[in-house]
Design an enzyme around this catalytic site. Sequence first.
Site, mmCIF file in Angstrom:
data_model
loop_
_atom_site.group_PDB
_atom_site.id
_atom_site.type_symbol
_atom_site.label_atom_id
_atom_site.label_comp_id
_atom_site.label_asym_id
_atom_site.label_seq_id
_atom_site.Cartn_x
_atom_site.Cartn_y
_atom_site.Cartn_z
ATOM 1 C CE1 TYR A 146 -3.063 -3.035 0.814
ATOM 2 C CE2 TYR A 146 -4.681 -0.946 1.031
ATOM 3 C CZ TYR A 146 -4.453 -1.640 0.940
ATOM 4 O OH TYR A 146 -5.678 -2.759 1.066
ATOM 5 C CE LYS A 196 2.273 -18.060 -1.186
ATOM 6 N NZ LYS A 196 1.827 -19.226 -0.788
ATOM 7 C CG ASP A 228 -0.618 -20.283 -0.015
ATOM 8 O OD1 ASP A 228 -0.952 -20.642 1.379
ATOM 9 O OD2 ASP A 228 -0.995 -21.057 -0.535
ATOM 10 C CG ASP A 252 -7.854 -5.585 1.445
ATOM 11 O OD1 ASP A 252 -8.399 -4.886 2.485
ATOM 12 O OD2 ASP A 252 -7.760 -5.909 0.404
ATOM 13 C CG ASP A 256 -13.407 -7.249 2.541
ATOM 14 O OD1 ASP A 256 -12.838 -6.558 3.283
ATOM 15 O OD2 ASP A 256 -13.534 -6.839 1.607
HETATM 16 C C1 IPM Z 1 -10.309 -1.544 3.842
HETATM 17 C C2 IPM Z 1 -10.794 -1.262 2.208
HETATM 18 C C3 IPM Z 1 -9.373 -0.033 1.887
HETATM 19 C C4 IPM Z 1 -8.156 -1.046 2.292
HETATM 20 C C5 IPM Z 1 -10.171 0.816 1.239
HETATM 21 C C6 IPM Z 1 -11.055 1.411 0.887
HETATM 22 C C7 IPM Z 1 -8.195 1.926 0.965
HETATM 23 O O1 IPM Z 1 -10.962 -2.406 1.722
HETATM 24 O O2 IPM Z 1 -10.432 -0.603 5.260
HETATM 25 O O3 IPM Z 1 -9.835 -2.912 4.228
HETATM 26 O O4 IPM Z 1 -8.040 -1.574 1.090
HETATM 27 O O5 IPM Z 1 -7.482 -0.791 3.202
HETATM 28 MG MG MG Z 2 -10.693 -4.346 2.471
#
Ligand code: IPM
Ligand code: MG
Length: 368
Positions: A146, A196, A228, A252, A256
């Site tokens: 990032y 990894k 993974d 990230d 999710d």
């Molecule tokens: C998160 C989001 C952010 C990230 C985006 C919105 C830039 O997906 O906070 O997980 O990738 O960190």
């Molecule tokens: Mg995210």
Amino acid sequence: MPTHTIALLAGDGIGPEITAEAVKILQLVETRNDVRFDLKPALFGAAAYFETGKSFPEETIAICDKADAILKGPIGLSHEESKKIPVDEQPERGGLLPMRKRYDTYANFRPVYLPRALAHFSPLRPEIIGDGIDFIIIRELVGGLYFGRKDSGIDDAGRRYVHETLEYNEDQIRRALEIAFQLAQKRKKRLHNVHKSNVLKSSVLWNEVLEEVRSDYPEIAVEHILVDAAATYLCLEPTRFDVMVMENMFGDILSDQGGGILGSLGLMPSACIGPEKSYYEPSHGSAPDIAGQGIANPYSMLGSVAMMLEMSFDMEQEARNLWQAMQAVFSAGFTTPDLARRGDDEKKISTAEFGDKVVEELGRLPPP
Ligand code: IPM
Ligand code: MG
């Protein structure tokens, strides 16, 4: 009476709707505790861009700089709408990442919490959920791909190219690991290190630093797991995890997946902790498709409030009460249309009604 200044960034899409519910909770918390919250609303994200030409405008920076904590709604627009904003000012690159960098919020706490009252939201089978799922991902938040060096252009063969660099130094790794070990120490004394190292040198360094940090935490059982494989086990056996730690991009993606395990990213609050300032936000986006309809569940925002009470204001008991109040609303069979899963037996209520119910339940619990 202690007064805490909170920068309130409602953000985009469903942001203002769920932020309004957070305000109701904070107002109730003030009446139940010896505390005052000084709320300072400010523009952030696309809403800020269209008003001021910046996603993180100077006025908002000034308010955040002065605040004791920042409560931030989701930001961003639909893919199509985003194109109306120059790439570098788009809310994520122009607002969110600069905020993370400015406050150096290196430790991102993402709880994946599925008590019985929420189990019906999960797509996982009951035998996989067992007595419930409860783990926390610690995601390093200000390093790696990032924030590494980036470069793009045309190569010698006339092709477009891009370089994005996964960069970490040992200090960045160490401080994130310290947070994870400290959390493991408070919880079940188990830590899953996600990496990894069979491919990435950054993971080799990460693991070397882990061995050094580990010597200060002899009671913690560390398990190593490749990222993974971790993705697989999060589906097959999520109850094996308690605290997981990983670099930015892995976190990230896997966080999710945590939302997938719960059944919705709407059930994912988060805390982004820096050395001096922390901010709190839902882990999800601004859901422009359902914005303005009053159907989004405010849980992720209210959970972020709970995390702020605990982590920035040392109000642990009231944070626990807030979690409990939210469970009580779900247990009573209420939900918002965005989360509805069970079918007809769920009582569907609006975002604001859900917030009101949480207020009611919290009001019923004895103040700390
Ligand atoms: C998160 C989001 C952010 C990230 C985006 C919105 C830039 O997906 O906070 O997980 O990738 O960190
Ligand atoms: Mg995210």
